[in-house]
Design a protein around this motif. Sequence first.
Motif, PDB file in Angstrom:
ATOM      1  N   ASP A  25       0.923  -1.092   0.030  1.00 58.13           N
ATOM      2  CA  ASP A  25       0.027  -0.077  -0.020  1.00 58.13           C
ATOM      3  C   ASP A  25       0.876   1.444   0.062  1.00 58.13           C
ATOM      4  N   ALA A  26       1.934   1.004   0.744  1.00 59.59           N
ATOM      5  CA  ALA A  26       3.003   2.330   0.830  1.00 59.59           C
ATOM      6  C   ALA A  26       3.444   2.602  -0.481  1.00 59.59           C
ATOM      7  N   ILE A  27       3.593   1.612  -1.232  1.00 62.07           N
ATOM      8  CA  ILE A  27       4.236   1.752  -2.846  1.00 62.07           C
ATOM      9  C   ILE A  27       3.357   2.315  -3.616  1.00 62.07           C
ATOM     10  N   GLN A  28       2.028   1.821  -3.669  1.00 63.89           N
ATOM     11  CA  GLN A  28       0.901   2.113  -4.409  1.00 63.89           C
ATOM     12  C   GLN A  28       0.506   3.704  -4.363  1.00 63.89           C
ATOM     13  N   THR A  29       0.428   4.214  -3.002  1.00 64.62           N
ATOM     14  CA  THR A  29       0.220   5.392  -2.707  1.00 64.62           C
ATOM     15  C   THR A  29       1.181   6.417  -2.768  1.00 64.62           C
ATOM     16  N   GLY A  30       2.552   5.996  -3.000  1.00 64.75           N
ATOM     17  CA  GLY A  30       3.461   7.098  -3.357  1.00 64.75           C
ATOM     18  C   GLY A  30       4.363   7.202  -1.828  1.00 64.75           C
ATOM     19  N   GLN A  31       3.982   6.649  -1.067  1.00 70.18           N
ATOM     20  CA  GLN A  31       4.920   6.828   0.417  1.00 70.18           C
ATOM     21  C   GLN A  31       6.378   6.397   0.214  1.00 70.18           C
ATOM     22  N   LEU A  32       6.282   5.211  -0.561  1.00 69.75           N
ATOM     23  CA  LEU A  32       7.512   4.815  -0.947  1.00 69.75           C
ATOM     24  C   LEU A  32       7.528   4.817  -2.255  1.00 69.75           C
ATOM     25  N   MET A  33       8.671   5.511  -2.927  1.00 69.86           N
ATOM     26  CA  MET A  33       8.867   5.542  -4.411  1.00 69.86           C
ATOM     27  C   MET A  33       9.765   4.576  -5.085  1.00 69.86           C
ATOM     28  N   PRO A  34       9.911   4.463  -6.291  1.00 69.15           N
ATOM     29  CA  PRO A  34      10.745   3.868  -6.832  1.00 69.15           C
ATOM     30  C   PRO A  34      12.211   3.998  -6.661  1.00 69.15           C
ATOM     31  N   ALA A  58       7.694 -11.701   4.391  1.00 66.66           N
ATOM     32  CA  ALA A  58       6.810 -10.816   3.726  1.00 66.66           C
ATOM     33  C   ALA A  58       7.668 -10.174   2.691  1.00 66.66           C
ATOM     34  N   MET A  59       8.914  -9.950   2.669  1.00 69.35           N
ATOM     35  CA  MET A  59       9.677  -9.150   1.777  1.00 69.35           C
ATOM     36  C   MET A  59       9.989 -10.351   0.643  1.00 69.35           C
ATOM     37  N   GLN A  60      10.068 -11.622   0.953  1.00 67.32           N
ATOM     38  CA  GLN A  60      10.283 -12.595  -0.164  1.00 67.32           C
ATOM     39  C   GLN A  60       9.048 -12.722  -1.088  1.00 67.32           C
ATOM     40  N   ASN A  61       7.804 -12.589  -0.465  1.00 68.34           N
ATOM     41  CA  ASN A  61       6.622 -12.538  -1.280  1.00 68.34           C
ATOM     42  C   ASN A  61       6.701 -11.239  -2.156  1.00 68.34           C
ATOM     43  N   GLU A  65       6.326 -11.044  -6.085  1.00 66.90           N
ATOM     44  CA  GLU A  65       5.242 -10.228  -6.852  1.00 66.90           C
ATOM     45  C   GLU A  65       5.840  -9.337  -7.621  1.00 66.90           C
ATOM     46  N   GLY A  66       6.972  -8.858  -7.526  1.00 67.18           N
ATOM     47  CA  GLY A  66       7.679  -7.722  -8.499  1.00 67.18           C
ATOM     48  C   GLY A  66       7.583  -6.371  -7.851  1.00 67.18           C
ATOM     49  N   TRP A  67       7.161  -6.226  -6.514  1.00 70.29           N
ATOM     50  CA  TRP A  67       7.123  -4.718  -5.857  1.00 70.29           C
ATOM     51  C   TRP A  67       8.510  -4.321  -5.317  1.00 70.29           C
ATOM     52  N   LEU A  68       9.485  -5.145  -4.985  1.00 73.85           N
ATOM     53  CA  LEU A  68      10.544  -4.926  -4.538  1.00 73.85           C
ATOM     54  C   LEU A  68      11.663  -5.930  -5.038  1.00 73.85           C
ATOM     55  N   LEU A  69      13.114  -5.329  -5.185  1.00 79.84           N
ATOM     56  CA  LEU A  69      14.134  -5.943  -5.564  1.00 79.84           C
ATOM     57  C   LEU A  69      15.064  -6.269  -4.468  1.00 79.84           C
ATOM     58  N   SER A  70      15.746  -7.492  -4.431  1.00 78.85           N
ATOM     59  CA  SER A  70      16.619  -7.789  -3.435  1.00 78.85           C
ATOM     60  C   SER A  70      17.919  -7.863  -4.027  1.00 78.85           C
ATOM     61  N   GLU A  71      18.916  -6.923  -3.474  1.00 83.30           N
ATOM     62  CA  GLU A  71      20.393  -6.934  -3.650  1.00 83.30           C
ATOM     63  C   GLU A  71      21.372  -7.218  -2.723  1.00 83.30           C
ATOM     64  N   VAL A  72      22.049  -7.940  -2.969  1.00 78.56           N
ATOM     65  CA  VAL A  72      23.235  -8.552  -2.189  1.00 78.56           C
ATOM     66  C   VAL A  72      23.890  -7.618  -1.370  1.00 78.56           C
ATOM     67  N   VAL A  78      12.726  -0.499  -3.689  1.00 76.06           N
ATOM     68  CA  VAL A  78      11.416  -0.577  -4.603  1.00 76.06           C
ATOM     69  C   VAL A  78      11.902  -0.565  -6.020  1.00 76.06           C
ATOM     70  N   ASN A  79      11.098  -1.622  -6.673  1.00 77.23           N
ATOM     71  CA  ASN A  79      11.468  -1.663  -7.948  1.00 77.23           C
ATOM     72  C   ASN A  79      11.170  -0.551  -8.794  1.00 77.23           C
ATOM     73  N   THR A  80      11.939  -0.088  -9.635  1.00 73.26           N
ATOM     74  CA  THR A  80      11.917   1.178 -10.707  1.00 73.26           C
ATOM     75  C   THR A  80      10.901   0.958 -11.642  1.00 73.26           C
ATOM     76  N   GLN A  81      10.532  -0.295 -12.031  1.00 71.19           N
ATOM     77  CA  GLN A  81       9.783  -0.407 -13.176  1.00 71.19           C
ATOM     78  C   GLN A  81       8.376  -1.057 -12.746  1.00 71.19           C
ATOM     79  N   LEU A  82       7.515  -0.136 -12.228  1.00 70.24           N
ATOM     80  CA  LEU A  82       6.263  -0.433 -11.755  1.00 70.24           C
ATOM     81  C   LEU A  82       5.280   0.307 -12.480  1.00 70.24           C
TER      82      LEU A  82
END
Length: 479
Positions: A25-34, A58-61, A65-72, A78-82
């Motif tokens: 929800d935070a990503i969809q409402t713009g509270q978290l940005m790409p 939660a993070m793995q889900n 789903e493509g909302w987040l990216l996991s980097e070592v 937050v995924n920049t391509q949403l």
Amino acid sequence: MFSGTPLIDSTQQAKYVQLANQIRDAIQTGQLMPGDELPSARQLGLLFEVNRHTVMAAMQNLVAEGWLLSEVRKGYTVNTQLPVIESVKISQQAKVTEPIVPQFAYAVGDIESPSITQYKYNFAGGLPDVCCFPFDEFRRSMNRVCRQANASLLHYQSVAGEHVLKTQLLHYLRAARGLTCDDILVCNGSQEALFLIGQAFVQPGQCVAMEALGYPPARKAFQAAGASIVDIAQDQHGLCADSLAHCLSKNDVKLLYLTPLHQYPTTVTMPVSRRMEIYQLCVKHGVFIIEDDYDHEFHYSCPPLQPMAANDPAQIVIYLATFSKIMFAGARMGYVTASKPVLKQLTALKQIINHKNDVLMQLAIADWMASGNFERHLRRMTKLYRQRCEVMDKSLRGFQAQGYDIQYIKPQGGMAYWVDLKRDVSQLPKKLLQAGINAHTEQNFCHSPRALYTHIRLGFAGQAEQGIEQGLNALFDLL
């Protein structure tokens, strides 16, 4: 950074699902940005008052789903391509608040599916008495086919129907209806058959001829194919040949829809001479006849006439029937027989909209027919419906004796009476609904409006004799 809130323990959702929902929800409402980085799992655990394993789930889900990216060694961003985020921005900029209205190809109308349980008295004209169906007997057939099920039959094959059922139907048609045919197409009820026939024969703007008082679902099936419906006049013997001849000479008619054994809704049985006259007209103009023999089994005054399809040298009759009146509508089992080219076309169309019918139901009906229980059930129900037909006749004559000005012709068979109440019945449906009476008046069956509606169709098959008598008393009280 967004401000999370502790998760609510009382919810039925797992905590990791609640956490994922909040971050999404935070990503969809713009509270978290790409591109934004999320806090560590430990920090998120403190923020939402959950343990680290809940956070990781939660993070793995969200990554899946493509909302987040996991980097070592960097954590989660937050995924920049949403595309959804860009859509939200565009919507906010354009201030779009109203939904877009869909533009459909044609108007279908409202779905009418009233619950039978809302009525105290049921005079619907085509409903069997489901309470009298031998469910225990049929369950044994269903159990047998489940125990002996052939796995190969359960795949995408036999679009036209299972061989064992078609074999039983061909034998039944030959023995009970005098109709010898080469093949059959099994459908999900006669309504699917009507829809397929319309799609196979009719192009937009072409005509389908029907009796002026006719079966509304058939009209809708043909209209869905783009057909224009042409009303043909009726008399005491059914469809008028003169009116049909005039229609065929003036219009591009592809199909003629008939219910010759028990005309729907007037219950008239069309005599042989009229059938032959109509058949010759259709041969002359190259018009195919749809013969809907929806309740052939229930004929009382004498053996029923053979179907028109039994004498069809020009191969223009498309014959269809259903198990809805023998069993119950929910069985969804009907069938069509016609010439080979017609069946081939209908089967190909059926494969487009519906690969096949319920296999277990087909096999169970075939077993039921092979056991002889099917014919025994028919004999029981024919006897019962004949008795109920007599009860309604006696009751209606009683109302005539009381001074009610009504007129009707006792039907030779079928499941209903067509009664002329000799008064305007256009407002009667509202009163019937309020009184808990399920019955249909003349306007339900008219394609073209009439100045005056006076008739009502009263079914007698769907309720016991006491219900018929009490229901008629309640109905005539409204008059």
